[in-house]
Motif scaffolding. Structure first.
Motif, short mmCIF file in Angstrom:
data_model
loop_
_atom_site.label_atom_id
_atom_site.label_comp_id
_atom_site.label_asym_id
_atom_site.label_seq_id
_atom_site.Cartn_x
_atom_site.Cartn_y
_atom_site.Cartn_z
N UNK A 84 0.75 -1.31 -0.05
CA UNK A 84 0.00 0.11 0.13
C UNK A 84 0.73 1.14 -0.04
N UNK A 85 1.80 1.28 0.70
CA UNK A 85 2.79 2.44 0.83
C UNK A 85 3.37 2.56 -0.49
N UNK A 86 3.85 1.59 -1.20
CA UNK A 86 4.44 1.92 -2.36
C UNK A 86 3.55 2.35 -3.57
N UNK A 87 2.18 1.64 -3.51
CA UNK A 87 1.25 2.29 -4.11
C UNK A 87 0.71 3.70 -3.97
N UNK A 88 0.72 4.11 -2.77
CA UNK A 88 0.50 5.46 -2.17
C UNK A 88 1.56 6.39 -2.87
N UNK A 89 2.86 6.17 -2.92
CA UNK A 89 3.96 6.89 -3.29
C UNK A 89 3.70 7.07 -4.78
N UNK A 90 3.31 6.03 -5.78
CA UNK A 90 3.26 6.04 -7.07
C UNK A 90 1.91 6.99 -7.44
N UNK A 91 0.86 6.77 -6.49
CA UNK A 91 -0.26 7.31 -7.00
C UNK A 91 -0.31 9.14 -6.68
#
Length: 142
Positions: A84-91
């Motif tokens: 989730x953290x990696x996806x949040x950064x990408x988003x």
């Protein structure tokens, strides 16, 4: 039969995924795929608070078919979870790389569904290719 997803990422970070059955979309370019799946009013997600903290969510998504689960990407609630953290950064990244979306999304989906008690079953291996036909020649002629 094989099934994969194709992702269309728009400049504002909105995206959709389209089922790619037996590679039927393998030869369709990203721009053409985006034209085939234009943004519709019903695709717009209404703003809704996080069901856990009432904060803003970046994304809410229906879980995999037939699970009945609802997935939320909340920066406040999910920052401790690696996918989730990696996806949040990408988003949140203005220079997001669309090529990273499939693995980030699928990792987040797997992590989120696992937290809700679901496990992804491994994809079956492709069936082995049939053996090459033997060339038979009469004894003594080969």
């Amino acid at each position: 039969m094989s099934f994969t997803w194709r992702y269309v990422v728009r400049p504002d970070g909105a995206f959709c995924r389209i089922g790619n059955l037996d590679g039927s979309l393998d030869n369709v370019g990203d721009e053409e795929l985006a034209r085939l799946h234009p943004v519709r009013d019903e695709d717009k997600q209404p703003a809704r608070p996080c069901s856990r903290c009432d904060g803003d969510v970046l994304l809410h998504w229906h879980g995999p078919l037939m699970t009945g689960e609802w997935m939320e990407l909340c920066p406040a609630c999910d920052a401790h979870r690696p996918a989730a953290r990696a996806f949040i950064h990408w988003y949140r990244d203005a220079d997001r790389d669309p090529k990273k979306l499939p693995s980030l999304f699928e990792d987040w989906e797997t992590e989120t569904m696992h937290a809700q008690g679901w496990a992804r079953t491994p994809q079956p291996d492709a069936p082995p290719s049939p053996p090459a036909p033997l060339s038979l020649v009469p004894r003594g002629q080969g």
